[in-house]
Design an enzyme around this catalytic site. Structure first.
Site, PDB file in Angstrom:
ATOM      1  N   LYS A  78      53.810  -8.860  28.751  1.00 25.05           N
ATOM      2  CA  LYS A  78      53.787 -10.337  29.140  1.00 25.05           C
ATOM      3  C   LYS A  78      54.019 -11.070  27.776  1.00 25.05           C
ATOM      4  CE  LYS A  78      51.621 -13.831  31.602  1.00 25.05           C
ATOM      5  NZ  LYS A  78      52.614 -14.077  32.499  1.00 25.05           N
TER       6      LYS A  78
ATOM      7  N   HIS B 156      46.859  -8.627  32.113  1.00 28.01           N
ATOM      8  CA  HIS B 156      48.471  -8.476  32.507  1.00 28.01           C
ATOM      9  C   HIS B 156      48.751  -7.220  31.554  1.00 28.01           C
ATOM     10  CE1 HIS B 156      48.458 -12.507  34.491  1.00 28.01           C
ATOM     11  NE2 HIS B 156      49.357 -12.031  34.806  1.00 28.01           N
TER      12      HIS B 156
END
Length: 267
Positions: free
Chosen positions: A160, A156
């Site tokens: 995040k 990610h």
């Protein structure tokens, strides 16, 4: 024409929230009745997402929006800091929550399930709304019956907040249902740098990559004698989650209790 489902969106000015607002406005079966966000207060939700004005202004008062808008469903893409309180508030007002925010504890999910049952409404907490990602999880759980040695790697962007991702945790939970705990690797292995083998779950490892320029990917790697199997899903843009969110809005009204995982909505 069937009666439209009345929808409120929390986190409406966020990156995912904007996609939800746009999807709701473009679906004749749905009606946007409230848009909640801490910023852009007073802005028209339609123009904020590049569509014609829809007459729904952004507000920062969720409870008032629930009372005045009378939604049937609240879609929440906020942050772990607000999502639990928002979900409780929705249930209190008899509104079915569809939550894409991750970070809920098992105890919180159990408590929210009880609250939903008391109100006789359904709710959904989903780490991932991508139908492709759900199929990846289901295929991985099936493969674990035959390949018990595995590792999960999820990727990610560097902004995040949680690690591992909710998708990775849900994948691990589904795999654990089909696989007895098996501690993998050399029993004498030693990490020369702490954490280099990743997080431990039920005998296998989960690795979280966080880098700028990355959107959302996950692969589950299975190892066997003389072979490996890789099951991977890649998301490239947030619009890819919207068919799943749309389906969740329409199906959550058929349930009672809090459902954890969008996989329950995908046969």
């Amino acid at each position: 024409m069937a009666e439209q489902i009345r929808v409120a969106v929390a986190g409406a000015a966020g990156r995912m929230g904007k996609e939800v607002v746009k999807m709701v406005l473009e679906d004749e079966g749905l009606k946007l009745v409230a848009a909640i966000n801490m910023t852009h207060v007073g802005s028209d939700a339609g123009t904020l997402v590049g569509l014609p004005a829809c007459g729904v202004s952004i507000t920062d008062d969720l409870e008032l929006a629930l009372i005045e808008g009378k939604p049937q469903v609240l879609v929440d893409f906020t942050t772990p800091q607000f999502a639990y309180v928002n979900t409780e508030l929705a249930i209190k007002h008899g509104v079915s929550p569809v939550v894409g925010t991750t970070g809920f504890t098992p105890e919180q999910i159990e408590d929210l399930d009880k609250q939903c049952m008391e109100k006789k409404i359904g709710g959904l907490i989903a780490p991932n709304f991508s139908i492709g990602a759900i199929l990846m999880m289901k295929f991985a759980a099936q493969a674990a019956k035959y390949f018990p040695h595995l590792e999960i790697i999820e990727y990610h962007g560097d902004q995040k907040l949680d690690a591992p991702s909710g998708t990775a945790v849900k994948t691990a939970e589904l795999i654990a249902k089909n696989r007895e705990e098996l501690r993998q690797g050399n029993p004498d292995e030693e990490e020369t740098i702490e954490g280099s083998r990743g997080g431990y779950y039920n005998g296998f490892r989960i690795h979280s990559v966080r880098l700028p320029g990355v959107f959302a990917q996950q692969e589950v790697i299975f190892g066997g004698f003389g072979q490996t199997l890789k099951i991977r899903h890649d998301s490239y843009e947030r619009a890819g989650y919207m068919p799943g969110v749309n389906l969740a809005i329409k199906k959550v009204l058929e349930y009672e209790g809090m459902v954890y995982g969008f996989d329950h909505f995908v046969d």
